[in-house]
Design an enzyme around this catalytic site. Structure first.
Site, short mmCIF file in Angstrom:
data_model
loop_
_atom_site.label_atom_id
_atom_site.label_comp_id
_atom_site.label_asym_id
_atom_site.label_seq_id
_atom_site.Cartn_x
_atom_site.Cartn_y
_atom_site.Cartn_z
N GLN A 74 0.82 -1.22 0.00
CA GLN A 74 0.00 0.00 0.00
C GLN A 74 0.86 1.28 0.00
O GLN A 74 2.04 1.26 0.35
CB GLN A 74 -0.91 0.02 1.22
CG GLN A 74 -2.09 -0.93 1.15
CD GLN A 74 -3.03 -0.70 2.32
OE1 GLN A 74 -3.07 -1.48 3.25
NE2 GLN A 74 -3.76 0.39 2.27
N HIS A 75 0.22 2.36 -0.38
CA HIS A 75 0.68 3.74 -0.17
C HIS A 75 1.78 4.25 -1.10
O HIS A 75 1.94 5.45 -1.23
CB HIS A 75 1.21 3.96 1.25
CG HIS A 75 0.28 3.57 2.35
ND1 HIS A 75 -1.01 4.05 2.44
CD2 HIS A 75 0.45 2.76 3.42
CE1 HIS A 75 -1.59 3.54 3.52
NE2 HIS A 75 -0.72 2.75 4.12
N ASP A 226 -2.15 -4.91 -0.32
CA ASP A 226 -1.76 -6.19 0.30
C ASP A 226 -2.64 -6.58 1.49
O ASP A 226 -3.03 -7.74 1.61
CB ASP A 226 -0.28 -6.18 0.68
CG ASP A 226 0.13 -4.98 1.52
OD1 ASP A 226 -0.72 -4.12 1.85
OD2 ASP A 226 1.33 -4.87 1.84
#
Length: 470
Positions: A74-75, A226
């Site tokens: 992520q991110h 994820d």
């Protein structure tokens, strides 16, 4: 033995350290082939390394595969120019250089409450929006070249299908400029964060909506983050809270309603099914154990023996394991600390035990924060590499104070991505049912365990308070 009528799907997990590919039977979820390839373990990575790793991991595995799903860390911030070329190496979730940008953005929008209402989360250095602010301030010439911003899984999906980039609401909810509650981008926040620039963003697909097709005709699903993929693989139900012990530690449960925590401890993410995924994350999980075992000069099996030979509470030794800074609580510049050290308790056994308890106490604080957002906690599902540790399995019920179950070891993120691919391929209202309820239930905590766990958590909370004061 698989019949001629089998339908195969592949799930891709592009994590911080490696790319895993799981080829599964679309009807049952049985894993039939696997592949893995390493890529740089860093906080800043050229996305092309992920594509190369996918090629290596999937080599010879995709024959007969009808659909592919991609789950990614992520991110991360992936930026491309008008030609689609990568502008700069991607800044990943664990890159904390944007900590000041996170604080500035929080203040500019009016504080944690305003952010929680706008996008369900209060930004920390992990979030894409803070990395874009950092880029605008520190590398403005590169920022001017950015035509599109994507997440890691978006970029890999885009490489597979070409055309216009797409994403899903689960991964989009970790950017800091997408509202899970309203299911829409907050382009005004993106505009402010990126210094008045307005890069294009991926189209947000529905959970089972296909993203497109590869050149050789394989369907590609929307993909997801994820943590969303892991929850999807586990088919987490009401009362289940997942604690994942990988490079980072996460605590999350599925909810029918969006979360909005103004303290920023719980991120109000969306999940991969149309529901929501309140989540708390720590930067320090399995690496706490590996770092401590390295310091003690033992392997992980011997480390387990040392930790299990020490008493609960480690004779008063408390490790605050902020070895890489920390995200929850938001202390990116913090360092690890050891409290309560006395001549009598200066043993390898106590240090090993304190490392296990310290790691789990960080997750226990996240568990309480998720519970405060309305998540019911009947049991913890413990996953990730460190879930296989004997000492972790023994200590977890004491620290968490609830029954703990351990699903069979599996690449849950990749399997979740494969299950999503099977769902998109089937075109049904509901995803296929894959998971057999075969989890290893650990001993439920006794009343004495619960009391000891409270004492351990109190000492850890006192250590956290000291870290806040530094």
């Amino acid at each position: 033995m698989h019949g001629n009528d089998e339908v195969l799907v592949a799930g891709v997990d592009s994590s911080t350290q490696s790319t895993k590919v799981m080829v599964c039977d679309a009807r049952t979820g049985e894993v039939v082939r696997t592949g893995r390839a390493e890529h740089p373990d860093a906080t800043e990575v050229d996305p092309r390394a992920w594509w190369d790793a996918f090629g290596s991991a999937s080599g010879g595995l995709l024959d007969g595969v009808s659909a592919i799903g991609v789950a990614g860390q992520q991110h991360g911030m992936v930026t491309v120019d008008e030609r689609g070329d990568v502008v700069r190496p991607a800044l990943l979730w664990n890159d904390t250089r944007s900590a000041k940008a996170a604080a500035d953005l929080t203040e500019e929008l009016g504080g944690g409450q305003a952010w929680a209402e706008a996008v369900g989360s209060v930004p920390v250095a992990s979030f894409t929006v803070t990395k874009l602010r950092w880029l605008a301030e520190h590398e403005p010439e590169l920022a001017d070249r950015v035509a599109r911003v994507m997440l890691p899984h978006d970029w890999l999906t885009w490489r597979l299908i070409g055309g216009e980039p797409v994403t899903d609401r689960g991964d989009a909810s970790g950017t800091g400029y997408f509202s899970p509650a309203k299911r829409a981008y907050r382009t005004d926040i993106l505009h402010r964060a990126f210094g008045g620039r307005d890069p294009a963003l991926p189209k947000v697909l529905q959970p089972a909506e296909p993203a497109g097709y590869t050149r050789d005709g394989r369907l590609v699903s929307a993909g997801t983050g994820d943590n969303m993929a892991a929850a999807f693989a586990l088919e987490a139900a009401d009362g289940d809270v997942v604690v994942s012990l990988g490079t980072s530690g996460t605590v999350f449960g599925v909810s029918e309603t969006p979360a909005a925590d103004p303290t920023g401890i719980v991120a109000g993410f969306a999940d991969a099914t149309g529901r929501f995924l309140p989540l708390a994350c720590t930067l320090n999980a399995a690496r706490v154990l590996t770092a401590t075992s390295t310091m003690l000069g033992v392997d992980l099996a011997e480390f387990d023996k040392l930790a299990l030979s020490a008493p609960p509470g480690a004779d008063g030794l408390t490790l605050l394991p902020y070895l890489d800074g920390e995200r929850t609580p938001n202390l990116p510049d913090a360092a690890g600390s050891l409290y309560g050290l006395r001549r009598a308790n200066m043993t390898a056994q106590n240090l090993a035990r304190a490392a296990v308890e310290g790691m789990l106490c960080g997750l226990a604080a996240g568990l309480e924060a998720v519970r405060a957002q309305g998540i019911t906690v009947r049991r913890v599902l413990l996953i990730g590499g460190a879930a296989q540790s004997e000492s972790v399995r023994a200590v977890a019920p004491i620290v968490f104070g609830v029954p703990v179950a351990v699903p069979p070891p599996a690449e849950h993120v990749a399997i979740g991505a494969a299950r999503q691919a099977a769902w998109a391929l089937a075109g049904t209202d509901q995803p296929p049912q894959w998971r057999a309820d075969t989890v290893s239930r650990l001993t439920e905590p006794t009343a004495e365990d619960i009391d000891e766990g409270e004492r351990i958590r109190r000492r850890h909370a006192a250590a956290r308070a000291r870290a806040h004061d530094v």
